[in-house]
Motif scaffolding. Structure first.
Motif, short mmCIF file in Angstrom:
data_model
loop_
_atom_site.label_atom_id
_atom_site.label_comp_id
_atom_site.label_asym_id
_atom_site.label_seq_id
_atom_site.Cartn_x
_atom_site.Cartn_y
_atom_site.Cartn_z
N ASN A 1 0.49 7.84 9.56
CA ASN A 1 -0.95 8.07 9.49
C ASN A 1 -1.57 7.43 8.26
OD1 ASN A 1 -3.26 9.34 10.76
ND2 ASN A 1 -3.32 10.70 8.99
N ASP A 2 -0.79 7.34 7.20
CA ASP A 2 -1.29 6.65 6.01
C ASP A 2 -1.59 5.19 6.32
OD1 ASP A 2 -1.44 6.55 2.86
OD2 ASP A 2 -0.17 4.86 3.45
N MET A 3 -0.71 4.54 7.06
CA MET A 3 -0.93 3.13 7.41
C MET A 3 -2.12 2.98 8.35
SD MET A 3 2.68 1.15 7.80
CE MET A 3 3.45 0.48 6.31
N VAL A 4 -2.32 3.93 9.25
CA VAL A 4 -3.47 3.89 10.15
C VAL A 4 -4.77 3.84 9.34
CG1 VAL A 4 -4.78 5.21 11.86
CG2 VAL A 4 -2.29 5.00 12.08
N HIS A 5 -4.75 4.48 8.18
CA HIS A 5 -5.95 4.56 7.35
C HIS A 5 -5.92 3.57 6.18
CE1 HIS A 5 -6.18 8.36 9.58
NE2 HIS A 5 -7.47 8.28 9.36
N GLY A 6 -5.14 2.51 6.34
CA GLY A 6 -5.18 1.41 5.38
C GLY A 6 -4.22 1.51 4.23
N GLY A 7 -3.29 2.49 4.24
CA GLY A 7 -2.34 2.63 3.16
C GLY A 7 -1.07 1.82 3.37
N GLN A 8 -0.22 1.83 2.34
CA GLN A 8 1.04 1.10 2.37
C GLN A 8 2.17 1.90 3.02
OE1 GLN A 8 2.12 -2.00 0.14
NE2 GLN A 8 0.06 -2.51 0.85
N GLY A 9 1.91 3.18 3.29
CA GLY A 9 2.94 4.02 3.88
C GLY A 9 3.98 4.52 2.90
N TYR B 1 3.52 3.80 -7.16
CA TYR B 1 3.85 2.61 -6.38
C TYR B 1 5.33 2.29 -6.54
CZ TYR B 1 2.54 0.70 -11.03
OH TYR B 1 2.41 0.48 -12.38
N ASP B 2 5.84 1.46 -5.64
CA ASP B 2 7.20 0.97 -5.78
C ASP B 2 7.26 0.05 -7.00
OD1 ASP B 2 7.95 2.34 -3.54
OD2 ASP B 2 8.21 0.60 -2.25
N SER B 3 8.35 0.18 -7.76
CA SER B 3 8.43 -0.58 -9.01
C SER B 3 9.43 -1.72 -8.97
CB SER B 3 8.78 0.36 -10.17
OG SER B 3 9.97 1.08 -9.91
N GLY B 4 10.24 -1.81 -7.91
CA GLY B 4 11.17 -2.93 -7.82
C GLY B 4 12.52 -2.51 -7.27
N PRO B 5 13.50 -3.41 -7.32
CA PRO B 5 14.84 -3.08 -6.80
C PRO B 5 15.50 -2.01 -7.66
CG PRO B 5 14.86 -5.18 -7.96
CD PRO B 5 13.43 -4.77 -7.87
N LYS C 1 -2.38 -6.45 -6.77
CA LYS C 1 -2.26 -5.30 -5.89
C LYS C 1 -0.81 -4.85 -5.82
CE LYS C 1 -3.06 -3.79 -1.10
NZ LYS C 1 -3.52 -4.18 0.25
N ARG C 2 -0.58 -3.58 -6.08
CA ARG C 2 0.76 -3.01 -5.95
C ARG C 2 1.07 -2.84 -4.47
NH1 ARG C 2 3.61 -4.36 -8.96
NH2 ARG C 2 2.07 -5.99 -9.00
N THR D 1 -0.94 5.19 -2.40
CA THR D 1 -0.54 4.23 -1.35
C THR D 1 -1.62 3.19 -1.07
OG1 THR D 1 -1.45 5.54 0.47
CG2 THR D 1 0.83 6.01 -0.20
N GLY D 2 -2.81 3.36 -1.69
CA GLY D 2 -3.91 2.45 -1.39
C GLY D 2 -4.68 2.84 -0.15
N VAL D 3 -4.40 4.01 0.41
CA VAL D 3 -5.11 4.48 1.58
C VAL D 3 -6.61 4.61 1.24
CG1 VAL D 3 -4.80 6.95 1.05
CG2 VAL D 3 -4.99 6.20 3.43
N ARG D 4 -7.47 4.45 2.23
CA ARG D 4 -8.90 4.43 1.97
C ARG D 4 -9.43 5.74 1.42
NH1 ARG D 4 -8.56 1.22 6.69
NH2 ARG D 4 -8.87 3.02 8.05
#
Length: 380
Positions: A142-150, A195-199, A246-247, A358-361
């Motif tokens: 649902n996060d992705m549906v609303h523009g997020g990264q999930g 946000y995700d920070s890397g490997p 953008k992260r 997540t960047g969701v709207r």
């Protein structure tokens, strides 16, 4: 306590090493009472099945698709979770009827945020009916549906835990070093950014499995015998991921282990441990204020080489690094606890994700509720 529910969270992360099971009593807001934890490891044959799932998932274009063996692997994964829940309940003398909800992460086999596509296999309805406990699953979609990264979803829980940390140590940054690392910043004013920070561990795991035939570098023992290959480290840290405005959330295949390299086993493990630590500090450069404290959870906190590098790099910013245990938490259980917390928030219709995570709207809830089918199973 009114509004407080008993939830069990289930996490199978990108390291694909097993299932974490944790109990939480919570109202999905400020009440957090942590309970017992259990880790159930995967055998080598099933880990290979999950690796096959990752390969076969590459052709997926719609979330419902299950090409190749994916449907069978999904069922086996779910039944392993059923067994893990039963073992947890038996071990701790808890009746299924005393648990209000399961928070089921499933296994991420594909994550393409730029295409608004994320796939976590795991049959929530099957899990609910086999355990006799209502299950909330599929919490990223649902996060992705609303523009997020999930991803990441854990920050809502980190924010609740931050209330137990001495205010003088804010801003605090929770860092989960799993297969992929992610961070959650909680500011002195309550601001939450994540946000995700890397490997994280994935590159190290793949490296030692390929070159030594073992699934991971326990405690950083192999890395402790090596030296950093500067050229290799610099290639990883020069990735545009770290400098992009953008992260974005990562798939485990966004960073790949070295190939065609003449680096020795120990030097490769040492270099990748450094990359895991340096990635966190480099990504933290996007935060509004340098954290005063890093609280480290996830399997990576047990790699003493990663922790030593991270401590030294953070000290250059006058920041301290401690393990989740030193902060009074359980670093193994935190993600599973988070999924229990999120399941209760989902039941209450509370947000799971936010624009700053997540960047969701706008803040949104999520998850799918699978009720126990009447007559299929009776709860203990």
């Amino acid at each position: 306590m009114p509004g407080v529910r008993t939830a069990i969270g289930l996490m199978s992360g990108t390291s694909m090493d097993g299932i974490d099971v944790a109990l939480l009593r919570t109202d999905g807001a400020g009440v957090v009472e942590r309970g017992p934890f259990l880790g159930v490891g995967y055998d080598a044959s099933f880990r290979n099945r999950l690796k096959l799932a990752l390969e076969q998932a590459k052709t997926i274009r719609k979330r419902s698709e299950r090409p190749g063996d994916l449907a069978d692997i999904e069922r086996e994964l779910t039944l392993r979770h059923v067994a893990a829940v039963r073992k947890f309940l038996d071990t701790n003398g808890i009746a299924a009827g005393a648990v209000d909800v399961l928070g089921f992460h499933g296994q991420t086999i594909l994550h393409r945020p730029d295409e608004a596509l994320t796939v976590q296999i795991g049959d929530g309805a099957l899990l609910a009916n086999e355990t006799g406990i209502a299950t909330v699953f599929d919490m990223r979609a649902n996060d992705m549906v609303h523009g997020g990264q999930g991803a990441p979803l854990v920050p809502a829980y980190h924010a609740a835990l931050a209330a137990n940390i001495d205010g003088a140590k804010l801003p605090v940054c929770f860092v989960n070093i799993g297969g992929i690392s992610n961070l959650t910043y909680v500011g002195a004013d309550g601001t939450v950014i994540a946000y995700d920070s890397g490997p994280g561990n994935t590159l190290i795991d793949q490296w030692v499995e390929t070159h030594a035939g073992i699934p991971f570098d326990q405690g950083g023992m192999i890395a402790s015998e090596g030296r950093i290959a500067d050229d290799l480290a610099e290639r990883y840290l020069a990735s545009p991921f770290f400098t992009a405005a953008k992260r974005r959330s990562l798939d485990r295949n966004d960073f790949l282990p070295p190939s065609g390299s003449d680096v020795e086993l120990a030097d490769g493990a040492r270099t990748l441990a450094y990359v895991a630590a340096a990635s966190i500090i480099k990504s933290a450069g996007h935060l509004p204020v340098t954290p005063a404290l890093y609280v480290i959870c996830g399997g990576g906190r047990l790699n003493r080489v990663i922790m030593r590098d991270l401590t030294q790099l953070a000290a250059r910013q006058d920041a301290a690094v401690i393990s989740a245990e030193d902060a009074g938490f359980n670093g193994d259980a935190m993600e599973a606890e988070a999924w229990a917390y999120l399941a209760v928030r989902s039941l209450e219709g509370l947000p799971l994700t936010y624009p700053g995570t997540t960047g969701v709207r706008e803040p949104v809830s999520g998850g799918v509720l699978a009720e126990v089918r009447r007559g299929d199973h009776s709860r203990d």
